[in-house]
Each structure stands twice: as structure tokens, then as C-alpha cells.
Design an enzyme around this catalytic site. Structure first.
Site, PDB file in Angstrom:
ATOM      1  N   CYS A  24      -2.825 -11.910   3.749  1.00 57.63           N
ATOM      2  CA  CYS A  24      -2.219 -11.952   5.089  1.00 57.63           C
ATOM      3  C   CYS A  24      -3.245 -12.388   6.145  1.00 57.63           C
ATOM      4  O   CYS A  24      -3.627 -13.543   6.177  1.00 57.63           O
ATOM      5  CB  CYS A  24      -1.569 -10.613   5.432  1.00 57.63           C
ATOM      6  SG  CYS A  24      -0.456 -10.751   6.849  1.00 57.63           S
ATOM      7  N   HIS A  37       2.071  -9.701   1.108  1.00 61.62           N
ATOM      8  CA  HIS A  37       1.310  -8.466   0.874  1.00 61.62           C
ATOM      9  C   HIS A  37       1.527  -7.963  -0.555  1.00 61.62           C
ATOM     10  O   HIS A  37       2.321  -7.045  -0.787  1.00 61.62           O
ATOM     11  CB  HIS A  37       1.743  -7.384   1.874  1.00 61.62           C
ATOM     12  CG  HIS A  37       1.100  -7.509   3.208  1.00 61.62           C
ATOM     13  ND1 HIS A  37      -0.118  -6.931   3.503  1.00 61.62           N
ATOM     14  CD2 HIS A  37       1.485  -8.165   4.319  1.00 61.62           C
ATOM     15  CE1 HIS A  37      -0.446  -7.210   4.759  1.00 61.62           C
ATOM     16  NE2 HIS A  37       0.511  -7.965   5.271  1.00 61.62           N
ATOM     17  N   GLU A  87      -0.215  -6.035  -2.299  1.00 64.65           N
ATOM     18  CA  GLU A  87      -0.587  -4.620  -2.494  1.00 64.65           C
ATOM     19  C   GLU A  87       0.586  -3.683  -2.260  1.00 64.65           C
ATOM     20  O   GLU A  87       0.594  -2.569  -2.778  1.00 64.65           O
ATOM     21  CB  GLU A  87      -1.776  -4.248  -1.583  1.00 64.65           C
ATOM     22  CG  GLU A  87      -1.431  -3.903  -0.142  1.00 64.65           C
ATOM     23  CD  GLU A  87      -1.075  -5.101   0.732  1.00 64.65           C
ATOM     24  OE1 GLU A  87      -1.104  -6.235   0.226  1.00 64.65           O
ATOM     25  OE2 GLU A  87      -0.767  -4.896   1.922  1.00 64.65           O
TER      26      GLU A  87
END
Ligand code: MN
Length: 239
Positions: free
Chosen positions: A109, A215, A217
Site C-alpha cells: 500500500c 493489503h 496482510e
């Protein structure tokens, strides 16, 4: 074999400017992928930054607020927010060192954006007001869930990215109002959304210099392809 050490800079980015903050899922994803996260506050001096950099095997640059547009010679757009020059300088320095030394680097990001600026590229400062699109990129403006697929990206074949997540369309989350505009020399765009926003790039002929705009994660514990991005960073960082 000792586990690869992955440096993750931690900025001060809470609203009261009182705490160093880092999303838990970056840390947990690196651990799950077999690495040891080394968390470094962005307030350290350049000597300490250099020593820590030399001691780690790879680097993860995380999401957050906007890069100072002065670094790509633009005036600040009214929506450009949360500028933290200390963080910008630390992350840009780490990017340049990693490219010079071919040390594995993965940017997420804001991470892909700061990598691009560090290497001479520019950013779109505000997609909602500057780009005509039917897609939602700034999911945080609309209360999207962190693991919700908001749009697809098309991954080019014969890239490191495609080796990890497959080529063609994959669904991703999206929490960004900025994006890469002019790509820095030496970086190759490897994924775009259907409105042509750049969603991933990499540097060929390096162990791993890779950025994604979404994202992973926040999806990695339900999506093996997203976890493989972290495994790729950790495996590339193994000595
Ligand atoms: Mn997006």
C-alpha cells in the site's frame, strides 16, 4: 537454519501523535511465513538505521498515511494527509539501500508508493477526485471490511508476482486513495485493476523488490495466495 530477520519500520501514526503504531497482521503474517519481525521506530538516527539495515535479511514497508508530495515535486493536494517526513526519509533510504545491495524488499500500500517515489516515480495524490473510475479503491472511506474483496487486479504472466499468486484476475481488498502514477525507471508494472490503476510492480533481476497496492496482510490467514507473498519475502531473505 536461523530464521530470516525482516525489518519493519514503525512510525508514529496515531491521531494523538503519542504512540508508535503498526498493524498486528503485518507482524503475524511475517511470523507465520517463517520470519522474525524486527520492529524499528522511524525516529532512530541514520547510523542506527544503517546498522539495523545491515543486520537484517529483508525489509517490509507497510501501509499508512501519504508521502510528502514535495519528494516528487508536486504541491500538496487538499486530501493529502498525515505527512511524516521522518518516516518518508527512513523508508526511502531503506528502499535505495535494498535496491543497491539486492536485499529483499516487499512494500504494501503506502509501501509500494514510497518505493516508487524513492526511485524517482510520482503518485496520483487522490484517486476519488482525480481519476474517473467505477471501482472502489478507498474502501476505508466506505467502511469496507479489512478482508473484503473490493475489486480484481489482472496479474501479468511471467512475473515474480504471477509466480506467487498466479496470473490473470485475482480479487483484492483496497484501502488507498493514492496510487503510483509515473513508474520509476527499472520498475515493471505487474498488475493493474480494470480502470488502469497500478496495483503491483517489481524489479526484474533482483532477489525480490516487489510492491502491491492492496493489503495481503489482512487476507493472509484466509487466502493462501496472500500468505505466499510473505513466504516469498521470507524465503528470498534466507541466507
Ligand atoms: Mn485498489
Amino acid at each position: 537454519m536461523t530464521k530470516p530477520k525482516i525489518l519493519i519500520p514503525i512510525p508514529i501514526q496515531d491521531s494523538g501523535n503519542r504512540r508508535y503504531t503498526l498493524g498486528k497482521n503485518y507482524v503475524l503474517s511475517v511470523i507465520e511465513a517463517g520470519g522474525v519481525p524486527i520492529l524499528l521506530p522511524t525516529s532512530v538516527d541514520s547510523g542506527a538505521l544503517r546498522e539495523t539495515y545491515l543486520d537484517v535479511d529483508g525489509i517490509l514497508l507497510t501501509g499508512g498515511d501519504d508521502v510528502d508530495p514535495a519528494f516528487f515535486d508536486e504541491e500538496k493536494h487538499p486530501t493529502t494527509d498525515g505527512i511524516d517526513i521522518e518516516r518518508d526519509e527512513v523508508e526511502m533510504q531503506l528502499t535505495r539501500w535494498a535496491v543497491e545491495d539486492d536485499k529483499p524488499l516487499f512494500g504494501i500500500c503506502r509501501g509500494i508508493q514510497v518505493m516508487n517515489v524513492a526511485l524517482g516515480g510520482t503518485l496520483i495524490q487522490d484517486i476519488p477526485s482525480q481519476v474517473t473510475t467505477q471501482l472502489t479503491h478507498a474502501g476505508h472511506y466506505e467502511g469496507a471490511r479489512r478482508d473484503e474483496v473490493l475489486h480484481n487486479v489482472c496479474c501479468d504472466p511471467n512475473t515474480k508476482l504471477a509466480n506467487v499468486v498466479g496470473y490473470g484476475e485475482i480479487g483484492v481488498n483496497s484501502f488507498h486513495h493514492q496510487a503510483v502514477k509515473r513508474v520509476a525507471d527499472d520498475l515493471v508494472v505487474t498488475a493493474r485493476s480494470s480502470d488502469d490503476i497500478i496495483e503491483a510492480f517489481e524489479m526484474p533481476n533482483k532477489r525480490l523488490i516487489l510492491g502491491v497496492q492492496w493489503h495481503p496482510e489482512e487476507m493472509s490467514f484466509g487466502r493462501p495466495d496472500m500468505m505466499r507473498l510473505f513466504k516469498t519475502l521470507v524465503d528470498a531473505s534466507a541466507r
